[in-house]
Write a protein that holds these residues in place. Structure first.
Motif, mmCIF file in Angstrom:
data_model
loop_
_atom_site.group_PDB
_atom_site.id
_atom_site.type_symbol
_atom_site.label_atom_id
_atom_site.label_comp_id
_atom_site.label_asym_id
_atom_site.label_seq_id
_atom_site.Cartn_x
_atom_site.Cartn_y
_atom_site.Cartn_z
ATOM 1 N N ALA A 37 -2.508 27.222 11.026
ATOM 2 C CA ALA A 37 -2.604 27.591 9.611
ATOM 3 C C ALA A 37 -3.829 26.919 9.015
ATOM 4 O O ALA A 37 -4.104 25.747 9.279
ATOM 5 N N PRO A 58 -2.185 32.183 7.722
ATOM 6 C CA PRO A 58 -0.995 31.682 8.406
ATOM 7 C C PRO A 58 -1.270 31.389 9.877
ATOM 8 O O PRO A 58 -2.239 31.885 10.462
ATOM 9 N N ARG A 61 -1.637 34.294 13.456
ATOM 10 C CA ARG A 61 -2.086 35.552 12.865
ATOM 11 C C ARG A 61 -2.839 36.389 13.889
ATOM 12 O O ARG A 61 -3.272 35.884 14.935
ATOM 13 N N LYS A 93 4.140 31.758 0.460
ATOM 14 C CA LYS A 93 4.031 31.242 1.821
ATOM 15 C C LYS A 93 5.420 31.030 2.427
ATOM 16 O O LYS A 93 5.620 31.247 3.627
ATOM 17 N N PRO A 97 5.973 34.379 5.239
ATOM 18 C CA PRO A 97 5.140 33.438 5.999
ATOM 19 C C PRO A 97 4.126 34.076 6.928
ATOM 20 O O PRO A 97 3.202 33.396 7.388
ATOM 21 N N THR A 98 4.253 35.359 7.221
ATOM 22 C CA THR A 98 3.283 36.006 8.111
ATOM 23 C C THR A 98 2.075 36.558 7.358
ATOM 24 O O THR A 98 1.135 37.056 7.983
#
Length: 293
Positions: A37, A58, A61, A93, A97-98
């Motif tokens: 991240a 994130p 990714r 976030k 979260p993705t």
């Protein structure tokens, strides 16, 4: 027009995940890769000092499926800052979260004739173009979501409806945004949002500058191919943007068979906290999960 009421946002106590930081360059630190991240703060997307964004990438990714939410702050086109949305960043976030998140600034209007419209519209377009140009470097896809509050929602809607010929923007979140600038001038919500301020922003009245009023109104760009839209508004105590701005957009979307979800909080004004804000986030999360693939 000064912004007398700002969007009240839910403060969280979440700690940011450990991440690399790189101020202003917009480059991924060499020690990081897509597994890590990463936060990039005050990244320039133009030459003006105001043309900056914070980017939160994130972990894990990829360029195929990692989508980006672009946050656009309010402030009557003349005030406000991306920092106003910092708590939104934390909450998004956690909930999504993705997603990558881009929180942008843009040049602000100042009376009588500095950075008048469409300066803000042009900056938002430049920010979206910049994010798209960096997709391989940031390791994200070209799929985006626009989210704005008040004047920021107006700008999010314009970007989503007017400049989405490539269909990269998959949904738009409208928090009590103006949708019809002629109606904003002719039917102001209160003395806190006077017609004279709209006239300064748009360099005239609807009679003297009809072309700009029309081109600055998101409702005029609704078509049968408009993207899914979720709208939130307060009730009669919103003294800056009338509820009719949102209901008119909802009705136009329905007429064109566009997916739209509309929520009104009758006892709220120009922004809210507490259980209604939690409800707003719940609905945003559900809407994006369902309609952004």
């Amino acid at each position: 027009m000064r912004s007398y009421v700002r969007l009240a946002i839910l403060c969280t106590t979440l700690m940011l995940a450990a991440c690399g930081k790189d101020e202003s360059t917009g480059s991924i630190p060499q020690t990081n890769n897509n597994v890590v991240a990463t936060s990039l703060l005050n990244v320039a997307y133009g030459t003006d000092a105001a043309q900056k964004m914070d980017i939160y990438l994130p972990a894990n990714r990829n360029t195929a499926s990692t989508k980006t939410i672009v946050l656009i702050h309010g402030g009557a086109w003349s005030s406000g800052d991306k920092a106003d949305f910092n708590s939104f960043v934390d909450t998004l976030k956690r909930r999504l979260p993705t997603y990558a998140i881009a929180n942008i600034n843009y040049r602000l209007a100042a009376a009588p004739a500095t950075n008048t419209f469409p300066t803000q519209e042009q900056d938002v377009k430049a920010a979206f173009d910049f994010i798209a140009s960096k997709s391989n470097e940031f390791i994200i896809s070209n799929k985006t979501v626009a989210l704005g509050a008040s004047a920021g929602a107006h700008l999010a809607l314009l970007q989503s409806y007017k400049y989405n010929s490539n269909n990269n923007i998959k949904a738009v979140v409208d928090l009590f945004g103006p949708t019809d600038m002629t109606a904003m001038y002719n039917d102001p919500a209160s003395p806190l949002a006077p017609s004279s301020s709209i006239a300064l922003l748009l360099n005239g009245t609807p009679a003297s500058n009809a072309t700009l009023y029309n081109s600055s109104s998101p409702i005029n760009f609704v078509t049968s191919s408009t993207i899914p839209t979720i709208i939130f508004h307060g009730g009669s105590s919103d003294f800056l943007v009338k509820t009719s701005q949102s209901t008119a957009l909802r009705d136009k979307l329905v007429q064109n068979n566009i997916t739209v979800q509309y929520t009104i909080y009758p006892n709220e004004g120009h922004g809210w906290t507490g259980s209604n804000l939690i409800d707003t986030f719940n609905k945003i999360e559900s809407f994006l999960t369902q309609y952004v693939q």
